[in-house]
Design a protein around this motif. Structure first.
Motif, short mmCIF file in Angstrom:
data_model
loop_
_atom_site.label_atom_id
_atom_site.label_comp_id
_atom_site.label_asym_id
_atom_site.label_seq_id
_atom_site.Cartn_x
_atom_site.Cartn_y
_atom_site.Cartn_z
N GLU A 235 37.53 35.12 44.70
CA GLU A 235 37.98 34.57 45.93
C GLU A 235 36.96 34.48 46.72
O GLU A 235 37.04 32.73 47.58
CB GLU A 235 39.34 36.13 46.47
N ARG A 236 36.02 35.30 46.66
CA ARG A 236 35.16 34.62 47.97
C ARG A 236 34.02 33.26 47.74
O ARG A 236 33.87 32.38 48.45
CB ARG A 236 34.08 35.58 47.60
N LEU A 237 34.05 33.31 46.09
CA LEU A 237 33.48 32.13 45.49
C LEU A 237 34.11 30.71 45.54
O LEU A 237 33.98 29.64 46.53
CB LEU A 237 32.68 32.77 44.60
N PHE A 238 35.79 30.96 44.80
CA PHE A 238 36.69 29.88 44.19
C PHE A 238 37.80 29.38 45.16
O PHE A 238 38.51 28.18 45.46
CB PHE A 238 36.82 30.28 43.11
N GLY A 239 38.24 30.39 46.64
CA GLY A 239 39.43 30.78 47.15
C GLY A 239 40.34 31.55 45.98
O GLY A 239 40.03 31.72 44.44
N LYS A 240 42.11 31.58 46.67
CA LYS A 240 42.21 32.25 46.01
C LYS A 240 42.99 31.48 44.38
O LYS A 240 43.25 30.14 44.53
CB LYS A 240 44.15 32.84 46.12
N PRO A 241 42.97 31.73 43.39
CA PRO A 241 43.37 31.02 42.41
C PRO A 241 45.43 30.57 42.69
O PRO A 241 46.04 31.85 43.20
CB PRO A 241 43.61 32.36 40.82
N PRO A 242 45.55 29.26 41.97
CA PRO A 242 46.94 29.61 42.41
C PRO A 242 47.77 30.21 41.11
O PRO A 242 47.06 30.16 39.94
CB PRO A 242 46.98 27.97 41.70
N ARG A 243 49.17 30.76 41.79
CA ARG A 243 50.11 31.67 40.86
C ARG A 243 51.18 30.91 40.83
O ARG A 243 51.54 30.08 41.78
CB ARG A 243 49.87 32.62 41.27
N VAL B 265 37.41 45.92 38.47
CA VAL B 265 38.44 44.38 38.20
C VAL B 265 38.91 44.21 39.19
O VAL B 265 38.76 42.44 39.67
CB VAL B 265 39.85 44.96 37.76
N ILE B 266 39.21 44.76 40.44
CA ILE B 266 39.70 44.26 41.45
C ILE B 266 38.54 43.64 42.47
O ILE B 266 38.63 42.88 43.47
CB ILE B 266 40.25 45.77 42.47
N ASP B 267 37.16 44.52 42.58
CA ASP B 267 36.04 44.34 42.65
C ASP B 267 35.70 42.55 42.23
O ASP B 267 35.35 41.70 43.13
CB ASP B 267 34.93 44.70 42.62
N LEU B 268 35.69 42.34 41.05
CA LEU B 268 35.62 40.93 39.89
C LEU B 268 36.93 39.77 41.18
O LEU B 268 36.23 38.77 41.27
CB LEU B 268 35.83 40.86 38.76
N LEU B 269 38.12 40.53 41.23
CA LEU B 269 38.55 39.17 41.99
C LEU B 269 38.06 38.57 43.32
O LEU B 269 38.53 37.71 43.47
CB LEU B 269 40.68 39.74 41.68
N ALA B 270 37.86 39.74 44.21
CA ALA B 270 37.54 39.62 45.29
C ALA B 270 36.17 38.54 45.37
O ALA B 270 36.32 37.93 46.53
CB ALA B 270 37.58 40.81 46.03
#
Length: 102
Positions: free
Chosen positions: A32-40, A24-29
């Motif tokens: 973020e590489r493709l789309f930027g950080k998701p808003p939270r 999961v941690i690599d999926l999130l990375a």
């Protein structure tokens, strides 16, 4: 003459297979590489909306979403309880503009 060829891009199926095995941690990375950080939403953020002559206030707490004194696990659950239907909470609170139909 030696011809240099670049590697062809992976097929969609191969890319899905590669992503399927990532932690999961690599999926999130990768996201973020493709789309930027998701808003939270951050702790103590507050979302407001006037809906049917009532002001709806949803506060982010460390335990979930406080909406009208009721604690919900998700913003979706809060909006569903308030409206009685399945609104996208980002659209409901105006965080994301509603797409116009063409």
């Amino acid at each position: 003459m030696n011809e240099v060829t670049s590697p062809s891009p992976p097929t969609i199926a191969a890319e899905i297979e590669r992503l399927r095995h990532l932690p999961v941690i690599d999926l999130l990375a990768e996201y973020e590489r493709l789309f930027g950080k998701p808003p939270r939403c951050k702790h103590r953020d507050e979302l407001r909306k006037k809906w049917r002559d009532t002001e709806i206030v949803a506060r982010v707490t460390s335990d979930g979403i406080d909406c009208g004194g009721v604690l919900y696990k998700t913003l979706t659950a809060c909006v569903r309880n308030v409206t009685g239907s399945d609104w996208n909470p980002k659209i409901f609170f105006g965080v994301t503009p509603r797409r116009k139909r063409s």
